[in-house]
Enzyme design. Structure first.
Site, short mmCIF file in Angstrom:
data_model
loop_
_atom_site.label_atom_id
_atom_site.label_comp_id
_atom_site.label_asym_id
_atom_site.label_seq_id
_atom_site.Cartn_x
_atom_site.Cartn_y
_atom_site.Cartn_z
N VAL A 57 -36.54 -0.68 -18.27
CA VAL A 57 -36.49 -1.85 -19.13
C VAL A 57 -37.64 -1.79 -20.14
O VAL A 57 -38.81 -1.68 -19.76
CB VAL A 57 -36.56 -3.15 -18.32
CG1 VAL A 57 -36.58 -4.37 -19.24
CG2 VAL A 57 -35.37 -3.24 -17.36
N ILE A 98 -41.37 0.15 -2.54
CA ILE A 98 -42.51 -0.06 -1.64
C ILE A 98 -42.27 0.66 -0.31
O ILE A 98 -43.10 1.38 0.18
CB ILE A 98 -42.75 -1.57 -1.41
CG1 ILE A 98 -43.14 -2.25 -2.74
CG2 ILE A 98 -43.83 -1.79 -0.37
CD1 ILE A 98 -44.45 -1.80 -3.31
N ALA A 123 -34.23 -5.08 -1.81
CA ALA A 123 -33.88 -6.39 -2.37
C ALA A 123 -32.74 -6.29 -3.37
O ALA A 123 -31.78 -7.07 -3.31
CB ALA A 123 -35.11 -7.02 -3.04
N PRO A 137 -39.00 -13.64 21.58
CA PRO A 137 -37.73 -12.92 21.64
C PRO A 137 -36.72 -13.48 20.65
O PRO A 137 -36.95 -14.53 20.03
CB PRO A 137 -37.27 -13.15 23.08
CG PRO A 137 -37.81 -14.52 23.39
CD PRO A 137 -39.12 -14.62 22.66
N VAL A 196 -39.70 4.37 -10.89
CA VAL A 196 -40.52 3.45 -10.10
C VAL A 196 -40.16 3.59 -8.63
O VAL A 196 -39.02 3.30 -8.24
CB VAL A 196 -40.31 1.99 -10.55
CG1 VAL A 196 -41.12 1.04 -9.67
CG2 VAL A 196 -40.70 1.82 -12.01
N LEU A 216 -39.65 -9.27 -3.65
CA LEU A 216 -41.08 -9.35 -3.96
C LEU A 216 -41.34 -10.07 -5.28
O LEU A 216 -42.44 -10.60 -5.48
CB LEU A 216 -41.68 -7.94 -4.01
CG LEU A 216 -41.61 -7.13 -2.71
CD1 LEU A 216 -42.21 -5.76 -2.91
CD2 LEU A 216 -42.32 -7.86 -1.58
N ILE A 253 -37.06 -9.31 4.38
CA ILE A 253 -35.65 -8.97 4.17
C ILE A 253 -34.75 -10.18 4.40
O ILE A 253 -33.77 -10.38 3.68
CB ILE A 253 -35.25 -7.78 5.06
CG1 ILE A 253 -35.96 -6.50 4.58
CG2 ILE A 253 -33.74 -7.57 5.06
CD1 ILE A 253 -35.70 -5.27 5.43
N LYS A 266 -34.00 -4.02 17.52
CA LYS A 266 -35.18 -4.89 17.64
C LYS A 266 -34.75 -6.16 18.36
O LYS A 266 -33.82 -6.84 17.95
CB LYS A 266 -35.73 -5.24 16.25
CG LYS A 266 -36.81 -6.31 16.28
CD LYS A 266 -37.18 -6.76 14.87
CE LYS A 266 -38.09 -7.98 14.92
NZ LYS A 266 -38.45 -8.46 13.57
N SER A 285 -34.96 1.41 -12.47
CA SER A 285 -35.77 2.44 -13.08
C SER A 285 -35.76 3.71 -12.23
O SER A 285 -36.01 3.65 -11.02
CB SER A 285 -37.21 1.97 -13.25
OG SER A 285 -38.05 3.05 -13.65
#
Length: 512
Positions: free
Chosen positions: A186, A47, A16, A100, A44, A337, A350, A80, A41
């Site tokens: 932060v 995901i 992101a 599709p 961290v 997120l 995304i 894809k 950071s």
């Protein structure tokens, strides 16, 4: 005094953060007075399971100046061409249909759905109007090695390794687009008297001021929730799945076939995704913990994978379905997120980043005095998009005929269906979704064709007045003949998916 907006501070990295940085920096490249800083950071982890994309990513990467060959090589990417949904309607082993990425043949000229419904033939709706289901069945790629970068013979998106995608974007943003990268944690957020964010204070880099702050801090939502105190709006009364178990499964052989579509297989209390990239499959079980235990869900996942799951650990991820009540407040806007999350049934995470970053980049407020106007438009558009995605995901559940578990029975309860979707389902019993029907927004997230593929893939019935089809009968017949010819041509001329990937790795695609 006019306060110009020149310094954009993105807090948080991952897909992101870096995608947002790249989209904004590419759009404003060459502005000497404009800076994009990304504060990330170093402690961290991301995901890292968002492996499915939409065709929009091709345009996004192209506008950022990314080489498609480099992207495929460095991000373990594959092609894809849509999704196949198995066992969603009846639960039988032969129950399945495609959503599709290609539109039905001549979609802007004639609506083929009522003509297909009137025929009552044996051919599936997808195969009757589009070549892509057959292409996927045959394990073929959407282009050839001679097709230029980002061009397509059959519309496509990507599957990718999310853990490699973010570092790839970071290198491109910093080396090609002039994004300033600040690895720092932060500690605090400093506010102005008017409620705006003035600066963030970091452990390693001190204070960083900005004119516009983009919160890409993931589920922590440090800015939009922590500093701006924007509430989260749950939608778990509509979408029940709240947990995911993810595994990375090696191929049996280096030359194993790579599926060129996402495979989504329904289970007793959720569904399993199966995504093939170059070196492995990403497989995960998304389920409702109110309907199945974590242990039973993991057993279903391991049973789906088979012996290849032996010795592999499943990573558990909690899902809080919903989104912010407001996405842009003051001089802070949430993307990714931090803005919200929905189960990955149609890979919407995304694309929502892309669409949000595109609005920010293209409607960048020149000064603080007009920012609230831009923010109001952003919020209206983004609220609409989240609502339509929730509707579309729920559509897959409410059309089920399964009654074998509480999960499927609960999903068709009337009180779990959004009002707009309920009204549309009533309408669609008498008239098929069309390209001018209810889907007239710019960059509508799911066009009418997507609803057709799911509705008629899952056996939904629309009453058809055969006498009313005569006006377009010639156009419909011609379109279906053209689709049959296009299907034969593409299936004969496209390479196998892995063969194309190997050629790209060795030789590269033709640069634009």
């Amino acid at each position: 005094m006019v306060t110009p907006v020149r310094n954009i501070v993105i807090v948080g990295g991952g897909t992101a953060g870096w995608l947002t940085a790249g989209i904004i920096a590419a759009r404003h490249k060459g502005r000497a007075d404009f800076t994009v800083t990304l504060v990330e950071s170093p402690n961290v982890p991301i995901i890292g399971v968002g492996e499915g994309t939409w065709p929009t990513l091709r345009t996004t990467l192209s506008r950022m100046g990314v080489s498609e060959t480099d992207f495929i090589r460095e991000c373990d990417a594959s092609f894809k061409q849509g999704a196949r949904f198995a066992r969603w309607t009846t639960g039988a082993h032969d129950d399945g249909y495609y959503h599709p990425l290609m539109l039905p043949q001549n979609f802007g000229q004639v609506n083929l759905a009522p003509h297909w419904l009137a025929d009552e033939g044996d051919e599936s709706f997808c195969d009757s109007v589009c070549a892509q289901g057959r292409i996927c069945d045959d394990g073929l790629a959407p282009k050839t090695i001679a097709t230029a970068e980002y061009d397509a013979l059959a519309n496509y998106a990507y599957h990718l390794d999310a853990g490699k995608f973010a570092p790839f974007l970071q290198r491109h943003c910093c080396e090609k687009l002039g994004v300033r990268h600040v690895p720092a944690d932060v500690e605090a957020v400093s506010m102005r008297e008017n409620g705006d964010i003035r600066a963030i204070r970091t452990t390693q880099a001190g204070e960083i001021e900005g004119d516009l702050f983009v919160d890409c801090t993931g589920f922590k939502a440090l800015l939009i929730e922590g500093a701006m105190q924007v509430p989260f709006k749950d939608c778990n009364d509509v979408l029940f799945c709240d947990t995911a178990l993810a595994m990375q499964v090696p191929y049996e052989r280096p030359d194993s076939a790579i599926a060129s579509h996402t495979i989504s297989t329904a289970q007793s209390a959720g569904w399993i995704w199966d995504i093939g990239i170059q070196t492995r499959r990403g497989i995960g079980h998304v389920y409702s913990s109110n309907h199945i235990s974590d242990e039973a869900a993991e057993r279903e996942l391991r049973a789906y994978i088979g012996p290849a799951a032996d010795g592999l650990n499943a990573r558990r991820i909690k899902i809080r379905s919903g989104h912010r009540e407001t996405f842009w407040k003051g001089n802070c806007v949430a993307v990714g997120l931090a803005a919200g999350f929905l189960e990955p049934l149609e890979a919407s995470a995304i694309v929502l980043v892309e669409l949000s970053a595109k609005i920010i980049a293209e409607q960048m407020p020149p000064c603080r005095e007009v920012m609230d106007i831009v923010a109001a438009r952003f919020n209206a558009t983004t609220q609409y998009r989240w609502g339509r995605i929730i509707d579309f995901l729920k559509l897959h559940y409410v059309l089920t005929q399964r009654t074998d578990s509480d999960f499927w029975r609960d999903n068709v309860r009337d009180d779990s269906i959004p009002d707009r979707l309920r009204d549309l389902l009533t309408l669609w019993r008498y008239q098929s979704p069309g390209f001018l029907d209810e889907f007239d927004r710019v960059e509508e997230v799911f066009p009418a064709a997507s609803y057709q593929y799911v509705l008629y893939g899952m056996g939904f019935k629309t009453q058809v007045d055969a006498s009313g089809l005569s006006r377009d009968k010639h156009l419909a017949s011609r379109a279906r003949r053209e689709n049959a010819a296009m299907t034969a041509k593409l299936c004969a001329g496209l390479p196998r998916h892995r063969d194309l990937i190997e050629k790209i790795m060795a030789h590269g695609l033709q640069p634009v």
